[in-house]
Design a protein around this motif. Sequence first.
Motif, PDB file in Angstrom:
ATOM      1  N   LEU A 228       0.859  -1.178   0.000  1.00  0.00           N
ATOM      2  CA  LEU A 228       0.000   0.000   0.000  1.00  0.00           C
ATOM      3  C   LEU A 228       0.900   1.234   0.000  1.00  0.00           C
ATOM      4  O   LEU A 228       1.654   1.450   0.947  1.00  0.00           O
ATOM      5  CB  LEU A 228      -0.903   0.017   1.236  1.00  0.00           C
ATOM      6  CG  LEU A 228      -1.730   1.284   1.461  1.00  0.00           C
ATOM      7  CD1 LEU A 228      -2.721   1.517   0.323  1.00  0.00           C
ATOM      8  CD2 LEU A 228      -2.467   1.215   2.807  1.00  0.00           C
TER       9      LEU A 228
ATOM     10  N   ASP B 265      -2.617  -0.792  -3.845  1.00  0.00           N
ATOM     11  CA  ASP B 265      -3.481   0.375  -3.666  1.00  0.00           C
ATOM     12  C   ASP B 265      -2.603   1.561  -3.283  1.00  0.00           C
ATOM     13  O   ASP B 265      -1.415   1.404  -2.975  1.00  0.00           O
ATOM     14  CB  ASP B 265      -4.515   0.116  -2.569  1.00  0.00           C
ATOM     15  CG  ASP B 265      -5.739   1.012  -2.681  1.00  0.00           C
ATOM     16  OD1 ASP B 265      -5.726   1.935  -3.532  1.00  0.00           O
ATOM     17  OD2 ASP B 265      -6.703   0.789  -1.934  1.00  0.00           O
TER      18      ASP B 265
ATOM     19  N   LEU C 224      -2.759   5.536  -1.132  1.00  0.00           N
ATOM     20  CA  LEU C 224      -3.487   6.369  -0.186  1.00  0.00           C
ATOM     21  C   LEU C 224      -2.715   7.665   0.025  1.00  0.00           C
ATOM     22  O   LEU C 224      -1.500   7.631   0.231  1.00  0.00           O
ATOM     23  CB  LEU C 224      -3.650   5.629   1.159  1.00  0.00           C
ATOM     24  CG  LEU C 224      -4.392   6.346   2.277  1.00  0.00           C
ATOM     25  CD1 LEU C 224      -5.831   6.643   1.877  1.00  0.00           C
ATOM     26  CD2 LEU C 224      -4.362   5.505   3.554  1.00  0.00           C
TER      27      LEU C 224
ATOM     28  N   VAL D 296      -9.982   5.569   7.295  1.00  0.00           N
ATOM     29  CA  VAL D 296      -9.712   5.253   5.891  1.00  0.00           C
ATOM     30  C   VAL D 296      -8.553   4.281   5.791  1.00  0.00           C
ATOM     31  O   VAL D 296      -8.582   3.322   5.010  1.00  0.00           O
ATOM     32  CB  VAL D 296      -9.417   6.537   5.088  1.00  0.00           C
ATOM     33  CG1 VAL D 296      -8.974   6.194   3.667  1.00  0.00           C
ATOM     34  CG2 VAL D 296     -10.644   7.442   5.058  1.00  0.00           C
TER      35      VAL D 296
ATOM     36  N   GLU E 271      -9.687   0.863   6.705  1.00  0.00           N
ATOM     37  CA  GLU E 271     -10.539   0.349   5.636  1.00  0.00           C
ATOM     38  C   GLU E 271      -9.707  -0.180   4.470  1.00  0.00           C
ATOM     39  O   GLU E 271      -9.967  -1.258   3.932  1.00  0.00           O
ATOM     40  CB  GLU E 271     -11.471   1.459   5.140  1.00  0.00           C
ATOM     41  CG  GLU E 271     -12.351   1.076   3.974  1.00  0.00           C
ATOM     42  CD  GLU E 271     -13.114   2.272   3.436  1.00  0.00           C
ATOM     43  OE1 GLU E 271     -13.340   2.312   2.214  1.00  0.00           O
ATOM     44  OE2 GLU E 271     -13.469   3.167   4.227  1.00  0.00           O
ATOM     45  N   ARG E 272      -8.660   0.584   4.081  1.00  0.00           N
ATOM     46  CA  ARG E 272      -7.797   0.147   2.976  1.00  0.00           C
ATOM     47  C   ARG E 272      -7.031  -1.118   3.349  1.00  0.00           C
ATOM     48  O   ARG E 272      -6.881  -2.033   2.525  1.00  0.00           O
ATOM     49  CB  ARG E 272      -6.822   1.260   2.604  1.00  0.00           C
ATOM     50  CG  ARG E 272      -7.479   2.518   2.064  1.00  0.00           C
ATOM     51  CD  ARG E 272      -8.160   2.274   0.728  1.00  0.00           C
ATOM     52  NE  ARG E 272      -8.726   3.485   0.197  1.00  0.00           N
ATOM     53  CZ  ARG E 272      -8.095   4.351  -0.575  1.00  0.00           C
ATOM     54  NH1 ARG E 272      -6.822   4.110  -0.925  1.00  0.00           N
ATOM     55  NH2 ARG E 272      -8.685   5.435  -1.010  1.00  0.00           N
TER      56      ARG E 272
ATOM     57  N   ARG F 285      -9.349  -4.093   3.244  1.00  0.00           N
ATOM     58  CA  ARG F 285      -9.672  -4.467   1.867  1.00  0.00           C
ATOM     59  C   ARG F 285      -8.570  -5.345   1.264  1.00  0.00           C
ATOM     60  O   ARG F 285      -8.836  -6.238   0.459  1.00  0.00           O
ATOM     61  CB  ARG F 285      -9.861  -3.207   1.030  1.00  0.00           C
ATOM     62  CG  ARG F 285     -10.404  -3.451  -0.365  1.00  0.00           C
ATOM     63  CD  ARG F 285     -10.385  -2.176  -1.166  1.00  0.00           C
ATOM     64  NE  ARG F 285     -11.102  -1.094  -0.514  1.00  0.00           N
ATOM     65  CZ  ARG F 285     -11.074   0.162  -0.923  1.00  0.00           C
ATOM     66  NH1 ARG F 285     -10.331   0.494  -1.984  1.00  0.00           N
ATOM     67  NH2 ARG F 285     -11.755   1.087  -0.290  1.00  0.00           N
TER      68      ARG F 285
ATOM     69  N   GLY G 280     -10.213   3.038 -10.064  1.00  0.00           N
ATOM     70  CA  GLY G 280      -9.844   1.872  -9.270  1.00  0.00           C
ATOM     71  C   GLY G 280      -9.476   0.661 -10.099  1.00  0.00           C
ATOM     72  O   GLY G 280      -8.982  -0.329  -9.569  1.00  0.00           O
TER      73      GLY G 280
END
Length: 264
Positions: A65, A88, A90, A105, A108-109, A112, A149
């Motif tokens: 991430l 992902d 952020l 957030v 949450e990421r 996921r 996304g």
Amino acid sequence: SVLGRMVDGTRRFRVAAALSDVRAALDYLAQLGVDIVLLDIDMPGIDGLTALPDVLAAGNGAKVLIVSSSADEGAAVTVQALALGAADTLVKPGIGTFGGRFAEVLEERLSRLIEPQAEPAPALQSPTSFGPLAAPNDFDIVAIGASTGGIHALCQFLRAIPASFQVPILVTQHLPVSFMSYFAAQLAVLGSRPCEVASDRMRVRPGRIIVAPGDAHMRVARMSDGWSVRLSDEKSLSGCMPSVDPMFESIAEVFGKRALAVVL
């Protein structure tokens, strides 16, 4: 330190190690496994984008991430990170602005990234699993629609297309217009074939990728000796600009069953 406290403050995650540079991270990953790596872009020595392929290799399946102040949605850094294999991205708040919903957030990421995923479509597994794309005579064109996304899936998809597949590829990707030239350059590398940002009446040619500009819908029109792109800026039902709907509608009208449509 702030990110570490946020992670440790969740019920599901804990920080295995906090390391100051890439070399230390690679040494750690060579000895101990983790599920997720939080990677910044601006770091002492080797930057995060340069280090990303090595981190992915050393992580042995760990998801990466990117947490960086330069990872705005659609930014060049975001596109490149996803193209290189990050799971992902952020945006990291500035100093003194880590309050608010950022901790929520972040959790949450992270959640996921570890939640069980649906079995991926065969096309995203390996070049040999492409099935229809291994038989280019079945199609005259491939049209791909992806949201912001969907960049990671699009990158995987293009990597897996064999060089022998010379059917033209159209891509409508929802990104700001200012990043489209950079995005096209990335797709050219990933797809191992030329990629251009669409202009009105551009010819659709074999072995090339055409990506919709950020400020217009892309359609295809038949010509006496082939096909060409038509750009328009009418309002779409989805409200997106560009929208995949005009592209798919024109592809269906012009090519019928000779078109392969992909949604990511």
